[in-house]
Design a protein around this motif. Structure first.
Motif, PDB file in Angstrom:
ATOM      1  N   UNK A 120       0.718  -1.326  -0.135  1.00 14.90           N
ATOM      2  CA  UNK A 120      -0.040  -0.006   0.072  1.00 14.90           C
ATOM      3  C   UNK A 120       0.779   1.227   0.033  1.00 14.90           C
ATOM      4  N   UNK A 121       1.433   1.662  -1.155  1.00 14.12           N
ATOM      5  CA  UNK A 121       2.486   2.585  -1.144  1.00 14.12           C
ATOM      6  C   UNK A 121       1.843   4.045  -1.091  1.00 14.12           C
ATOM      7  N   UNK A 122       0.564   3.962  -1.667  1.00 15.50           N
ATOM      8  CA  UNK A 122      -0.266   5.201  -1.393  1.00 15.50           C
ATOM      9  C   UNK A 122      -1.768   4.870  -1.321  1.00 15.50           C
ATOM     10  N   UNK A 123      -2.456   5.775  -0.536  1.00 15.93           N
ATOM     11  CA  UNK A 123      -3.995   5.312  -0.395  1.00 15.93           C
ATOM     12  C   UNK A 123      -4.635   5.279  -1.729  1.00 15.93           C
TER      13      UNK A 123
ATOM     14  N   UNK B 161      -0.343   3.921  -9.063  1.00 14.38           N
ATOM     15  CA  UNK B 161       1.113   3.850  -8.651  1.00 14.38           C
ATOM     16  C   UNK B 161       2.387   4.404  -9.424  1.00 14.38           C
ATOM     17  N   UNK B 162       1.936   4.676 -10.847  1.00 14.09           N
ATOM     18  CA  UNK B 162       2.808   5.574 -11.362  1.00 14.09           C
ATOM     19  C   UNK B 162       2.661   6.885 -11.115  1.00 14.09           C
ATOM     20  N   UNK B 163       1.561   7.521 -10.449  1.00 16.98           N
ATOM     21  CA  UNK B 163       1.701   8.682 -10.173  1.00 16.98           C
ATOM     22  C   UNK B 163       2.191   9.124  -8.875  1.00 16.98           C
ATOM     23  N   UNK B 164       2.180   7.990  -7.963  1.00 18.90           N
ATOM     24  CA  UNK B 164       2.753   8.107  -6.570  1.00 18.90           C
ATOM     25  C   UNK B 164       4.256   7.943  -6.571  1.00 18.90           C
TER      26      UNK B 164
ATOM     27  N   UNK C 187       5.723   9.330  -9.282  1.00 15.85           N
ATOM     28  CA  UNK C 187       5.940  10.202 -10.049  1.00 15.85           C
ATOM     29  C   UNK C 187       6.383  10.176 -11.360  1.00 15.85           C
ATOM     30  N   UNK C 188       6.180   8.656 -12.035  1.00 20.07           N
ATOM     31  CA  UNK C 188       6.693   7.979 -13.015  1.00 20.07           C
ATOM     32  C   UNK C 188       5.723   8.009 -14.197  1.00 20.07           C
ATOM     33  N   UNK C 189       5.023   9.011 -14.519  1.00 14.77           N
ATOM     34  CA  UNK C 189       3.993   8.695 -15.420  1.00 14.77           C
ATOM     35  C   UNK C 189       4.351   8.756 -16.881  1.00 14.77           C
ATOM     36  N   UNK C 190       4.042   7.821 -17.867  1.00  9.96           N
ATOM     37  CA  UNK C 190       4.660   7.779 -18.958  1.00  9.96           C
ATOM     38  C   UNK C 190       3.729   7.209 -20.104  1.00  9.96           C
ATOM     39  N   UNK C 191       3.014   8.116 -20.652  1.00  8.27           N
ATOM     40  CA  UNK C 191       2.020   7.616 -21.354  1.00  8.27           C
ATOM     41  C   UNK C 191       2.254   6.604 -22.573  1.00  8.27           C
TER      42      UNK C 191
END
Length: 387
Positions: A342-345, A360-363, A365-369
């Motif tokens: 549970x890395x982020x709510x 998960x990607x948003x938590x 900071x690794x968003x890659x479309x």
């Protein structure tokens, strides 16, 4: 003047840095010749374990080269298998090679050498069944001392033994070990010097010396661990070598530690943080760990499970740099820290697999479309297959 070389803990092992071991011991043989040594003592652990033919051949070659210039006396260490060393006493050489696997006094080159091999409880029980093993060992030392007192030249106790309060390479003292001896126990032999093996870190003490035939003589005798002649484990950062003892009559007038040109073995630790290796310790950065020619290095780094690939790539680049600077071997070892599920709510609250991945990607900071476009259709297929 009588000059004695003391070597310990060779640990010939064909499965571990064997060429380095052979090279260092040949250097010692050449150095002994240059120093015009009168007697060579080896205080045990010639081998790492029961020896192989290749290991025995290497030791035989080395002993023959040493015995071209001086006699040799060896005692059995705790790593030496019973009977493994005896064959070396049969080698043809210019000077004798004496092997002692129990306890006895040998007079060689004008020196009385009281030999005490690594004490084994069964042997002590057979020798003195009515005594506690420690008391039996003290009785053996007293007996050796009585024999030494009959000799008019230098008197040395040569033993593979565990001395109380010895320190290892980490600096930590060893206490509560089985069959350990105090310096006061060794002094029962009333030797002029004590040449020991077992601990790989060089160190020494002083023991009271008052031979029974010279009641007016009061002095202290050096108790010496020469340490191993080469590094056998990562973390042994101290200098390695052997010892030369110079005697005038009974008195040791000089103790010289000879440093061997053995390879460095470095344990470097780091942590993967914010996209980079952060070095543990101000002197452990790749640029500050000193000359690397011939060195062997273990790089141990801590990394989160989800960042192992990036950390490994960085470690490989460091390895290439160290090898370019002369390191002969670099081992990479990652210590993986498990991720909290549970890395982020938002991850815990998400219902679909796509929502969980995006959270998960948003938590992180690794968003890659582009990556999302490749992975999300697969995620949908997995969900459908599982429903």
């Amino acid at each position: 003047m009588t000059r004695i070389a003391v070597i310990a803990d060779s640990h010939f092992d064909e499965h571990s840095r064997f060429d380095e071991c052979v090279r260092v011991h040949q250097w010692i043989a050449d150095d002994i010749r240059e120093r015009r040594v009168d007697l060579v003592l080896h205080s045990g652990d010639v081998f790492e374990r029961k020896s192989s033919p290749r290991e025995r051949a290497a030791v035989a070659d080395w002993l023959r080269s040493v015995a071209r210039f001086a006699p040799v006396v060896i005692v059995r260490g705790n790593h030496d298998a019973p009977g493994d060393l005896a064959l070396f006493s049969k080698l043809r050489a210019q000077y004798p090679i004496i092997v002692e696997e129990a306890a006895a006094v040998h007079v060689v080159a004008g020196v009385a050498v009281a030999c005490l091999a690594w004490p084994r409880k069964a042997e002590l029980a057979a020798r003195a069944p009515d005594l506690d093993p420690s008391d039996a060992l003290r009785r053996v030392l007293l007996g050796l001392g009585q024999q030494l007192a009959e000799h008019s030249g230098p008197r040395v106790l040569l033993s593979h033994a565990m001395v109380r309060d010895s320190r290892v390479s980490t600096g930590q003292p060893l206490v509560g070990c089985d069959m350990e001896l105090g310096v006061e126990d060794l002094a029962l032999a009333n030797a002029d010097a004590y040449a020991l093996g077992h601990i790989h870190m060089p160190q020494e003490w002083e023991a009271a010396s008052q031979p029974t035939d010279r009641p007016w003589y009061e002095a202290t005798a050096p108790v010496i661990y020469p340490g191993s002649p080469r590094r056998t484990a990562f973390g042994e950062v101290e200098e390695k070598g052997y010892v030369v003892l110079d005697f005038e009559n009974h008195e040791p007038v000089r103790v010289t530690r000879i440093t061997t040109p053995c390879a460095r073995m470095l344990l470097v630790s780091a942590t993967w943080e914010a996209g980079a290796l952060r070095w543990d310790g101000e002197h452990q950065t790749p640029d500050l760990i000193g000359p690397l020619e011939g060195a062997e290095i273990r790089l141990r780094y801590t990394v989160r499970a989800d960042e192992r690939v990036a950390a490994r790539d960085a470690a490989v680049r460091v390895e290439a740099d160290w090898r370019a600077r002369g390191a002969v071997n670099v081992k990479l070892e990652d210590v993986v820290v498990a991720m909290n599920a549970a890395r982020a709510p938002e991850v815990a609250k998400a219902r679909t697999l796509e929502e969980k991945l995006r959270a998960l990607w948003a938590a992180r900071g690794d968003v890659d479309e582009d990556r999302a476009a490749r992975l999300l259709p697969r995620a949908h297929e997995l969900e459908e297959a599982a429903s």
